[in-house]
Write a protein that holds these residues in place. Structure first.
Motif, PDB file in Angstrom:
ATOM      1  N   LEU A 168     -10.789  31.645 -53.081  1.00  0.00           N
ATOM      2  CA  LEU A 168     -10.891  30.622 -52.036  1.00  0.00           C
ATOM      3  C   LEU A 168     -12.194  29.845 -52.138  1.00  0.00           C
ATOM      4  O   LEU A 168     -12.229  28.645 -51.839  1.00  0.00           O
ATOM      5  CB  LEU A 168     -10.750  31.264 -50.655  1.00  0.00           C
ATOM      6  CG  LEU A 168      -9.359  31.812 -50.311  1.00  0.00           C
ATOM      7  CD1 LEU A 168      -9.375  32.510 -48.960  1.00  0.00           C
ATOM      8  CD2 LEU A 168      -8.312  30.706 -50.333  1.00  0.00           C
ATOM      9  N   ARG A 169     -13.270  30.503 -52.560  1.00  0.00           N
ATOM     10  CA  ARG A 169     -14.525  29.777 -52.772  1.00  0.00           C
ATOM     11  C   ARG A 169     -14.357  28.709 -53.849  1.00  0.00           C
ATOM     12  O   ARG A 169     -14.933  27.614 -53.752  1.00  0.00           O
ATOM     13  CB  ARG A 169     -15.639  30.757 -53.140  1.00  0.00           C
ATOM     14  CG  ARG A 169     -16.312  31.406 -51.939  1.00  0.00           C
ATOM     15  CD  ARG A 169     -17.581  32.128 -52.325  1.00  0.00           C
ATOM     16  NE  ARG A 169     -17.294  33.343 -53.067  1.00  0.00           N
ATOM     17  CZ  ARG A 169     -17.071  34.526 -52.498  1.00  0.00           C
ATOM     18  NH1 ARG A 169     -17.097  34.628 -51.181  1.00  0.00           N
ATOM     19  NH2 ARG A 169     -16.827  35.587 -53.232  1.00  0.00           N
ATOM     20  N   ASN A 170     -13.572  29.020 -54.868  1.00  0.00           N
ATOM     21  CA  ASN A 170     -13.293  28.014 -55.895  1.00  0.00           C
ATOM     22  C   ASN A 170     -12.485  26.855 -55.318  1.00  0.00           C
ATOM     23  O   ASN A 170     -12.737  25.682 -55.626  1.00  0.00           O
ATOM     24  CB  ASN A 170     -12.522  28.641 -57.060  1.00  0.00           C
ATOM     25  CG  ASN A 170     -13.358  29.603 -57.877  1.00  0.00           C
ATOM     26  OD1 ASN A 170     -14.582  29.517 -57.869  1.00  0.00           O
ATOM     27  ND2 ASN A 170     -12.705  30.522 -58.561  1.00  0.00           N
ATOM     28  N   VAL A 171     -11.502  27.172 -54.499  1.00  0.00           N
ATOM     29  CA  VAL A 171     -10.625  26.143 -53.929  1.00  0.00           C
ATOM     30  C   VAL A 171     -11.422  25.146 -53.087  1.00  0.00           C
ATOM     31  O   VAL A 171     -11.187  23.933 -53.155  1.00  0.00           O
ATOM     32  CB  VAL A 171      -9.512  26.798 -53.075  1.00  0.00           C
ATOM     33  CG1 VAL A 171      -8.710  25.727 -52.331  1.00  0.00           C
ATOM     34  CG2 VAL A 171      -8.588  27.632 -53.950  1.00  0.00           C
TER      35      VAL A 171
ATOM     36  N   GLY B  55      -3.811  27.541 -60.192  1.00  0.00           N
ATOM     37  CA  GLY B  55      -4.322  28.888 -60.383  1.00  0.00           C
ATOM     38  C   GLY B  55      -4.093  29.767 -59.171  1.00  0.00           C
ATOM     39  O   GLY B  55      -3.905  29.284 -58.044  1.00  0.00           O
ATOM     40  N   THR B  56      -4.086  31.076 -59.399  1.00  0.00           N
ATOM     41  CA  THR B  56      -3.868  32.018 -58.309  1.00  0.00           C
ATOM     42  C   THR B  56      -4.496  33.350 -58.669  1.00  0.00           C
ATOM     43  O   THR B  56      -4.534  33.722 -59.849  1.00  0.00           O
ATOM     44  CB  THR B  56      -2.352  32.204 -58.047  1.00  0.00           C
ATOM     45  OG1 THR B  56      -2.152  32.921 -56.830  1.00  0.00           O
ATOM     46  CG2 THR B  56      -1.679  32.966 -59.182  1.00  0.00           C
TER      47      THR B  56
ATOM     48  N   ILE C 275      -9.113  37.378 -53.600  1.00  0.00           N
ATOM     49  CA  ILE C 275      -8.869  36.191 -52.786  1.00  0.00           C
ATOM     50  C   ILE C 275     -10.153  35.530 -52.277  1.00  0.00           C
ATOM     51  O   ILE C 275     -10.263  34.293 -52.312  1.00  0.00           O
ATOM     52  CB  ILE C 275      -7.894  36.515 -51.638  1.00  0.00           C
ATOM     53  CG1 ILE C 275      -6.473  36.640 -52.218  1.00  0.00           C
ATOM     54  CG2 ILE C 275      -7.935  35.455 -50.548  1.00  0.00           C
ATOM     55  CD1 ILE C 275      -5.421  37.041 -51.218  1.00  0.00           C
ATOM     56  N   PRO C 276     -11.168  36.261 -51.797  1.00  0.00           N
ATOM     57  CA  PRO C 276     -12.389  35.560 -51.339  1.00  0.00           C
ATOM     58  C   PRO C 276     -13.021  34.715 -52.441  1.00  0.00           C
ATOM     59  O   PRO C 276     -13.418  33.560 -52.183  1.00  0.00           O
ATOM     60  CB  PRO C 276     -13.300  36.715 -50.910  1.00  0.00           C
ATOM     61  CG  PRO C 276     -12.367  37.799 -50.499  1.00  0.00           C
ATOM     62  CD  PRO C 276     -11.215  37.703 -51.468  1.00  0.00           C
ATOM     63  N   ASP C 277     -13.120  35.257 -53.671  1.00  0.00           N
ATOM     64  CA  ASP C 277     -13.696  34.484 -54.767  1.00  0.00           C
ATOM     65  C   ASP C 277     -12.812  33.289 -55.105  1.00  0.00           C
ATOM     66  O   ASP C 277     -13.311  32.184 -55.376  1.00  0.00           O
ATOM     67  CB  ASP C 277     -13.868  35.370 -56.001  1.00  0.00           C
ATOM     68  CG  ASP C 277     -14.964  36.398 -55.825  1.00  0.00           C
ATOM     69  OD1 ASP C 277     -15.859  36.169 -54.978  1.00  0.00           O
ATOM     70  OD2 ASP C 277     -14.923  37.428 -56.514  1.00  0.00           O
TER      71      ASP C 277
ATOM     72  N   LYS D 247      -5.196  36.645 -47.110  1.00  0.00           N
ATOM     73  CA  LYS D 247      -4.933  37.990 -47.633  1.00  0.00           C
ATOM     74  C   LYS D 247      -3.621  38.536 -47.067  1.00  0.00           C
ATOM     75  O   LYS D 247      -2.813  39.140 -47.793  1.00  0.00           O
ATOM     76  CB  LYS D 247      -6.080  38.940 -47.278  1.00  0.00           C
ATOM     77  CG  LYS D 247      -7.349  38.759 -48.069  1.00  0.00           C
ATOM     78  CD  LYS D 247      -8.370  39.817 -47.653  1.00  0.00           C
ATOM     79  CE  LYS D 247      -9.641  39.757 -48.461  1.00  0.00           C
ATOM     80  NZ  LYS D 247     -10.603  40.803 -48.032  1.00  0.00           N
ATOM     81  N   HIS D 248      -3.418  38.316 -45.779  1.00  0.00           N
ATOM     82  CA  HIS D 248      -2.193  38.801 -45.125  1.00  0.00           C
ATOM     83  C   HIS D 248      -0.956  38.159 -45.746  1.00  0.00           C
ATOM     84  O   HIS D 248       0.041  38.854 -46.024  1.00  0.00           O
ATOM     85  CB  HIS D 248      -2.269  38.494 -43.630  1.00  0.00           C
ATOM     86  CG  HIS D 248      -1.013  38.806 -42.874  1.00  0.00           C
ATOM     87  ND1 HIS D 248      -0.522  40.086 -42.737  1.00  0.00           N
ATOM     88  CD2 HIS D 248      -0.130  37.986 -42.226  1.00  0.00           C
ATOM     89  CE1 HIS D 248       0.604  40.052 -42.032  1.00  0.00           C
ATOM     90  NE2 HIS D 248       0.856  38.795 -41.713  1.00  0.00           N
TER      91      HIS D 248
END
Length: 326
Positions: free
Chosen positions: A24-27, A12-13, A20-22, A42-43
């Motif tokens: 990454l919390r899943n990851v 997923g992406t 991205i913050p949400d 993000k960069h």
């Protein structure tokens, strides 16, 4: 006959940088991440524009459905993501609502590891209910998978042959995982068991075996190496060797042109479009090495055939019959 389907699982992406913050919390399963790590991700996404993983995976599912139809198999193909939409639980619930009774499930991470197959399996089983599931444990040594990667590699080698007069060496890569996830069960005593079987996690050996099978199919390669890429920012060590230290060693051998082929990824996404095409190419350039990359598998017809074979074997197991061979 029960209504059958195929479910493809991927990482997923996010669709936008703001998500991205949400994501990454899943990851990291909700664990807090330092703000500088989030800003760095993000960069990276900003430099590649966006990650095409979701639409490519959906296209792989469409091609698989077409291949199954050619083989006379009437089975809808669903796609579920572990860390972003369409989430695996939502897709499994959709399958149940559609009346699916049996499903062949294939993780689009061919090399079996706790951080891929085990977690994906749990996500499916948590929502499967009455749906009978056949879960492909790993397919790192699938001949058609190796054929698909070799097909892409051969094109790159032949292009460089015209430019340089010879085939060039290759560095194969797969995504690194935390060392704690590949230690033996004895070392993880008291932890939940995420994958079946006994013994140490097979991920590192399976990744290297895939690389070996690909190299065997392109006999002109003068030499090849293997490294793990994209080590994460979570605490603790990750398995190696890293791409950076391997590139340094290769440069010290006098290599000036090198192909890097990721054999743990089935489509373009940030770990290829940024890590390889930007970061590793810049690192190699500073060492005096020109780094090239074959096209990713993406919509490879050979990959579609590989997935169709796995799906047909899984569906046949659900019916208790002999697995067909493509």
């Amino acid at each position: 006959m029960p209504k059958q389907a195929v479910l493809l699982l991927a990482h997923g992406t996010p669709e936008t940088i703001e998500q991205i913050p949400d994501y990454l919390r899943n990851v990291v399963s909700g664990r807090p991440l330092p703000e500088h790590v989030i800003e760095e991700i993000k960069h990276r996404y900003s430099l590649i524009g966006r990650s095409p993983l979701t639409e490519i995976t959906l296209e792989q599912g469409r091609l698989l459905e077409v291949e199954l139809a050619i083989q006379g198999i009437d089975a809808q193909v669903y796609v579920g993501m572990r860390n972003w939409k369409p989430y695996i639980p939502d897709v499994v619930r959709e399958m149940r609502a559609d009346g699916v009774e049996e499903a062949a499930v294939i993780c689009l991470a061919p090399q079996n590891s706790r951080t891929s197959v085990g977690l994906y399996r749990r996500a499916v089983q948590a929502e499967a209910g009455p749906v009978k599931i056949d879960f492909t444990e790993g397919w790192a040594q699938n001949p058609l998978l190796a054929d698909a990667f070799a097909d892409r590699l051969r094109v790159a080698e032949e292009r460089l042959l015209e430019e340089t007069g010879s085939f060039v060496p290759v560095l194969f890569t797969a995504h690194s995982v935390p060392c704690r996830t590949v230690q033996s069960p004895a070392a993880s005593e008291g932890q939940p068991k995420l994958w079946p079987g006994e013994g140490a996690d097979p991920y590192a050996q399976e990744a290297k075996r895939t690389a070996e099978l690909v190299a065997q199919r392109v006999p002109g390669i003068p030499k090849w190496w293997f490294a793990f890429q994209s080590q994460g920012a979570s605490g603790g060590p990750w398995i190696g060797p890293t791409v950076e230290e391997t590139l340094t060693a290769i440069a010290n051998e006098g290599v000036k042109i090198l192909i890097l082929q990721p054999i743990g990824f089935l489509c373009d996404h940030v770990e290829i479009l940024y890590d390889v095409d930007i970061a590793f190419k810049e690192y190699a350039s500073k060492l005096g090495v020109c780094l090239e990359r074959p096209d990713s598998l993406n919509a490879s017809p050979i990959l579609a055939r590989a997935l169709a074979g796995l799906a047909m074997e899984g569906l046949a197991r659900l019916q208790g019959s002999i697995s067909p061979i493509i």
